[in-house]
Write an enzyme that holds these catalytic residues in place. Structure first.
Site, PDB file in Angstrom:
ATOM      1  N   HIS A   8      13.254 -10.067   6.296  1.00 15.14           N
ATOM      2  CA  HIS A   8      13.799  -8.796   5.809  1.00 15.14           C
ATOM      3  C   HIS A   8      15.173  -8.579   6.434  1.00 15.14           C
ATOM      4  CE1 HIS A   8       9.789  -6.675   4.617  1.00 15.14           C
ATOM      5  NE2 HIS A   8       9.794  -7.946   4.257  1.00 15.14           N
TER       6      HIS A   8
ATOM      7  N   GLU B 152      16.492  -6.054   7.919  1.00 15.36           N
ATOM      8  CA  GLU B 152      16.458  -5.419   9.228  1.00 15.36           C
ATOM      9  C   GLU B 152      16.095  -6.413  10.330  1.00 15.36           C
ATOM     10  OE1 GLU B 152      14.460  -2.385   6.361  1.00 15.36           O
ATOM     11  OE2 GLU B 152      14.744  -4.551   6.504  1.00 15.36           O
TER      12      GLU B 152
ATOM     13  N   CYS C 257       9.984  -1.001   6.284  1.00 16.75           N
ATOM     14  CA  CYS C 257       8.545  -1.176   6.143  1.00 16.75           C
ATOM     15  C   CYS C 257       7.898  -1.098   7.531  1.00 16.75           C
ATOM     16  CB  CYS C 257       8.253  -2.532   5.495  1.00 16.75           C
ATOM     17  SG  CYS C 257       8.627  -3.940   6.572  1.00 16.75           S
TER      18      CYS C 257
ATOM     19  N   CYS D  43       9.263  -3.872  10.002  1.00 16.54           N
ATOM     20  CA  CYS D  43      10.621  -3.618  10.489  1.00 16.54           C
ATOM     21  C   CYS D  43      10.669  -2.398  11.400  1.00 16.54           C
ATOM     22  CB  CYS D  43      11.579  -3.471   9.313  1.00 16.54           C
ATOM     23  SG  CYS D  43      11.761  -5.014   8.359  1.00 16.54           S
TER      24      CYS D  43
END
Length: 154
Positions: free
Chosen positions: A52, A54, A82, A85
């Site tokens: 991801h 992040e 999410c 993260c």
């Protein structure tokens, strides 16, 4: 430079995910007015569910800082993080997150759950949201419209 400046940088970073046919989400880690980490979704490119935006930006920032604690770092993300993260942000002791648009299906900064402010965890992340939200949301909607037009599924 202000939050809007950095969020625009995160939106530009999100565009890079389109090269891999991935959801355009971007993240920028900033400390003392300098970008120390950037990330865009690479799940498709790397076939990695943890790739991801992040997570990538957090990893880069930790390398630059030379420590897992990201003190004095602000993370700018185009989408609400999410659970994975958000958990990484708490574990990294990130002091501040600014995100653009909410994620009503998987958001862990208040939409579905709030890991960043959970009272039983040992750290809380200050959170600002809604900055350039419509631009970020449209970037994501356009991606999914294009997929549907091509008859693809993500």
């Amino acid at each position: 430079m202000n939050d809007e400046f950095w969020m625009r940088a995160a939106l530009a970073e999100a565009e890079k995910a389109l090269e891999y046919a991935d959801v355009p989400i971007g993240a920028i880690a900033v400390r003392d007015g300098v970008i120390i980490g950037t990330g865009h979704n690479r799940r498709e490119a790397d076939q990695d569910p943890t790739a991801h935006a992040e997570m990538i930006a957090i990893r880069q920032a930790a390398q630059v800082v030379g420590h897992w604690r990201l003190e004095n770092v602000t993370l700018y993300c185009t989408l609400e993080p999410c659970a994975m993260c958000a958990g990484a942000m708490v574990l990294a002791r990130l002091p501040r997150l600014v995100y653009a648009t909410s994620d009503p299906k998987a958001g862990a900064a208040g939409s579905v759950l709030n890991i960043l402010q959970h009272e039983q965890l040992n750290h809380r992340v200050e959170c600002t949201h809604g900055l350039l939200a419509e631009e970020a949301a449209e970037q994501i909607r356009a991606f999914f419209r294009a997929l549907r037009a091509d008859g693809q599924r993500h």
